[in-house]
Scaffold this motif. Structure first.
Motif, short mmCIF file in Angstrom:
data_model
loop_
_atom_site.label_atom_id
_atom_site.label_comp_id
_atom_site.label_asym_id
_atom_site.label_seq_id
_atom_site.Cartn_x
_atom_site.Cartn_y
_atom_site.Cartn_z
N ILE A 1 0.82 -1.21 0.00
CA ILE A 1 0.00 0.00 0.00
C ILE A 1 0.86 1.26 0.00
O ILE A 1 0.41 2.33 0.40
N GLY B 1 -1.91 -1.13 -5.80
CA GLY B 1 -3.07 -1.62 -6.55
C GLY B 1 -3.19 -1.00 -7.94
O GLY B 1 -3.55 -1.66 -8.90
N ARG B 2 -2.89 0.28 -8.03
CA ARG B 2 -3.07 0.95 -9.33
C ARG B 2 -2.05 0.48 -10.37
O ARG B 2 -2.21 0.75 -11.56
N LEU C 1 -2.16 -3.45 -13.34
CA LEU C 1 -2.38 -3.56 -14.79
C LEU C 1 -1.32 -2.85 -15.62
O LEU C 1 -1.42 -2.80 -16.84
N VAL D 1 -9.27 -11.07 -3.45
CA VAL D 1 -10.09 -9.85 -3.56
C VAL D 1 -9.67 -9.07 -4.81
O VAL D 1 -10.51 -8.62 -5.60
N LEU E 1 -12.01 -8.37 -8.01
CA LEU E 1 -12.32 -6.96 -8.23
C LEU E 1 -11.97 -6.56 -9.66
O LEU E 1 -12.71 -5.84 -10.33
N LEU E 2 -10.84 -7.06 -10.12
CA LEU E 2 -10.38 -6.80 -11.48
C LEU E 2 -11.38 -7.35 -12.48
O LEU E 2 -11.77 -6.66 -13.42
N THR F 1 -14.67 -5.27 -12.16
CA THR F 1 -14.56 -3.92 -12.70
C THR F 1 -14.54 -3.95 -14.23
O THR F 1 -15.22 -3.15 -14.88
N LEU G 1 -17.42 -2.15 -16.35
CA LEU G 1 -17.09 -1.00 -17.20
C LEU G 1 -17.39 -1.28 -18.66
O LEU G 1 -18.00 -0.47 -19.35
N LEU H 1 -9.83 -5.34 -28.30
CA LEU H 1 -9.53 -4.98 -26.91
C LEU H 1 -10.09 -6.03 -25.96
O LEU H 1 -9.42 -6.50 -25.04
N VAL I 1 -5.51 -1.60 -1.29
CA VAL I 1 -5.21 -2.30 -2.55
C VAL I 1 -6.44 -2.26 -3.45
O VAL I 1 -6.35 -1.96 -4.64
N ALA I 2 -7.61 -2.54 -2.87
CA ALA I 2 -8.84 -2.59 -3.66
C ALA I 2 -9.15 -1.23 -4.28
O ALA I 2 -9.46 -1.14 -5.47
N LYS J 1 -7.15 1.34 -4.95
CA LYS J 1 -6.19 1.74 -5.99
C LYS J 1 -6.32 0.86 -7.23
O LYS J 1 -6.11 1.31 -8.35
N LEU J 2 -6.68 -0.40 -7.02
CA LEU J 2 -6.88 -1.31 -8.16
C LEU J 2 -8.10 -0.85 -8.97
O LEU J 2 -8.08 -0.86 -10.20
N LEU J 3 -9.12 -0.45 -8.26
CA LEU J 3 -10.35 0.04 -8.90
C LEU J 3 -10.04 1.28 -9.73
O LEU J 3 -10.44 1.39 -10.89
N GLU J 4 -9.30 2.21 -9.14
CA GLU J 4 -8.93 3.43 -9.86
C GLU J 4 -8.06 3.10 -11.06
O GLU J 4 -8.27 3.61 -12.16
N GLY J 5 -7.08 2.20 -10.84
CA GLY J 5 -6.16 1.84 -11.92
C GLY J 5 -6.86 1.12 -13.05
O GLY J 5 -6.60 1.39 -14.23
N THR J 6 -7.77 0.21 -12.71
CA THR J 6 -8.48 -0.55 -13.74
C THR J 6 -9.39 0.36 -14.55
O THR J 6 -9.42 0.28 -15.78
N SER J 7 -10.13 1.24 -13.88
CA SER J 7 -11.02 2.14 -14.59
C SER J 7 -10.23 3.00 -15.56
O SER J 7 -10.59 3.17 -16.72
N LEU K 1 -8.80 0.83 -18.50
CA LEU K 1 -9.83 0.36 -19.44
C LEU K 1 -10.41 1.50 -20.27
O LEU K 1 -10.52 1.40 -21.48
N LEU K 2 -10.76 2.60 -19.59
CA LEU K 2 -11.33 3.72 -20.34
C LEU K 2 -10.29 4.30 -21.31
O LEU K 2 -10.63 4.71 -22.42
N GLN L 1 -8.00 2.47 -22.81
CA GLN L 1 -7.91 1.55 -23.94
C GLN L 1 -9.11 1.67 -24.86
O GLN L 1 -8.99 1.55 -26.08
N LEU M 1 -18.67 7.86 -13.05
CA LEU M 1 -17.62 7.10 -12.37
C LEU M 1 -16.60 8.01 -11.68
O LEU M 1 -15.73 7.55 -10.96
#
Lengths: 334, 334
Positions: free
Chosen positions: A184, A215-216, A219, A235, A239-240, A243, A247, A275, B235-236, B238-244, B247-248, B250, B279
């Motif tokens: 973290i 976490g960010r 990917l 988790v 979550l991945l 999400t 999305l 994609l 972790v969750a 930041k992962l959520l922020e990173g994934t969004s 993806l958006l 891409q 979002l």
């Protein structure tokens, strides 16, 4: 690839998964067509495995079993009582040297319990771990543990790193894999007691350790292997998946919200499909259980033929590359 | 809303955040324009806060401070040594009753340390927690702890649930908030030692407890509050922020990969912009630190005027709704 010229035998659980046996059998056929040195032992009830084996010829052998482990059974007790199930008999065949690898898209818990109890752990491995391959913007990343061990000690994470690096190198072709710890914060002193101590041990003992990722960054493709405890990893993985699904679904909704949007979206469809394909977890065909004495790949319950085919190919590749031996060597080096 | 007619005074850290002071001052102006009963105390260096205060008139007071806590300073020691910083002086004003709430987009660690050390904990609260509001397909969900406590005991999670429910009810208008535990399986017996014990305690002590949710359910909007330890939560989030973001990004790349795609994408732009806005975490304007004796909202370092405005409005709403008193009552009930 040159390695494909070497023969490999994969036991496939014919009755594992939501779409078994049809999609499993189609997947086996696809895998056989794509790799001429592949052999398959198909485990399951006679009426499923025998007709397929006789149709496919001498590259498929039937392993007739009389019991089936259902998705909702308690894994360890099902494995103990149903010794003639496809999962238990399949793992036993690998253990006895009759096959190189095992694949099932059935109950994850049962496959994990059978592989651990029947194949046994690789000497020196404290806890087997489930890994998953995550598609990123760059090279794919191996994330582990994603659920085998909800409670972890720092020294388990060191071994997860070593096992994940062996997998990244053999199956994903990563040279000198970069290994990171999911945490973290970036600094070594950040995180839980577990993460801080794991960081210290990994810095000393893990080749290619590049420190913490957050976490960010999961990917971002900056690490070939990302290590975490099985609670956080599970988790994170779910979550991945959740999400991405949410999305892409919302993007799709936006695209079909009017006739004009639909027309515009049809132009974009091929690009968006590419994609979607790239993000498709089926490409990597299943999650390896690392640390057991034999290659064991566990598929998503929802695996269709493409996922089954890819998982079988990955299982063969791991066996040909000597995954088990590499892990044994890596963990005994400390 | 009727509650807005009651006056509320929010201390705003004028020099916190990557875009301070300009975006902070614009955000304050927006908030004042949108809520006629709002008063702001602007904390920071004289040359920043005095001209703004005299320009805005009697609803803005300047709190001149002479020290600044930088982003890279050690939070607790910075708070101890820089007593005349905007963060410490702002929290002190709330403590002394001169304001109802505090907002900063500066160092999260310093804001957390100042609020905890200066305002103090609400009697009975074991550990303050940082919450964040996640936009979902349904009602927004409060996720906590997202980073204040990397190591947790089960009884902390019970209080996180109670504090999160108070916030959901007062700030998000959730009636009888549904509270869930983030876990790696649905059954009460699944998960880490911490999660299993937390589930048992929450089932006994938390009103509206609906059981476990998994990572894939976080965006489903099925719970008003999702509770987890600060490691998993961070972790969750930041992962959520990173994934969004990934993806958006891409999807955007796919849309601009050819002239025809670009033309088609321009048709879709308004629909996708609405999705992006929905979002957008700025809508919820900052993360509350729950459990300290006073309302404390911490903004993203990257907060622009809209996020600052929303955070100030949220701070005022929490103060008017009696968040601190509600939390005190909820935790003392056990």
């Amino acid at each position: 690839m040159m390695t494909e010229s070497r023969s490999a035998t994969v036991v496939v659980d014919a009755v594992g998964g939501d779409f078994a046996p049809d999609e499993v059998l189609s997947g086996v056929a696809l895998a056989l067509a794509s790799d001429s040195s592949l052999r398959v032992v198909l485990a399951g009830p006679a009426e499923v495995v025998e007709p397929f084996a006789s149709r496919e010829g001498d590259r498929v052998t039937a392993l007739v079993t009389t019991q089936v482990i259902e998705m909702d059974e308690h894994p360890a007790s099902a494995v103990r009582t149903k010794k003639d199930s496809s999962i238990v008999a399949g793992c036993r065949l690998v253990k006895e040297g009759g096959a190189d690898a095992f694949f099932s898209a059935g109950s994850t818990g049962a496959a994990m319990a059978a592989a651990t109890l029947v194949m046994g752990r690789i000497p020196g491995v404290m806890r087997p771990a489930i890994a998953t391959v995550i598609p990123t913007a760059g090279a794919p990343t191996v994330l582990l543990d994603v659920g085998a061990n909800a409670d972890c000690k720092p020294e388990y994470l060191v071994q997860f790193a070593q096992m994940g690096a062996a997998y990244a190198s053999i199956v994903l072709g990563a040279h000198a894999p970069r290994v990171a710890l999911l945490n973290i914060g970036e600094e070594p002193t950040k995180g839980s007691t577990l993460a801080i101590e794991a960081h210290r041990l990994m810095a000393e003992q893990v080749a290619g350790f590049i420190g913490n990722v957050e976490g960010r960054d999961v990917l971002a493709g900056e690490a070939d292997v990302i290590v975490t405890d099985g609670f956080t990893g599970n988790v994170a993985l779910k979550l991945l998946e959740g999400t991405s699904k949410a999305l892409l679904g919302q993007v799709k909704d936006a695209m079909t919200s009017s006739a004009m949007n639909k027309a515009a979206a049809s132009v974009l469809k091929p690009s968006l499909q590419r994609l979607k394909d790239r993000l498709d977890p089926d490409t990597y065909g299943g999650a390896p259980l690392l640390g057991v004495s034999g290659v064991c790949i566990i598929g998503h319950g929802s695996s269709k033929s493409k996922a089954v085919c890819n998982a079988i190919r990955v299982a063969a590749q791991a066996a040909r590359g000597g995954l088990t031996e590499h892990i044994a060597e890596a963990v005994s080096a400390n």
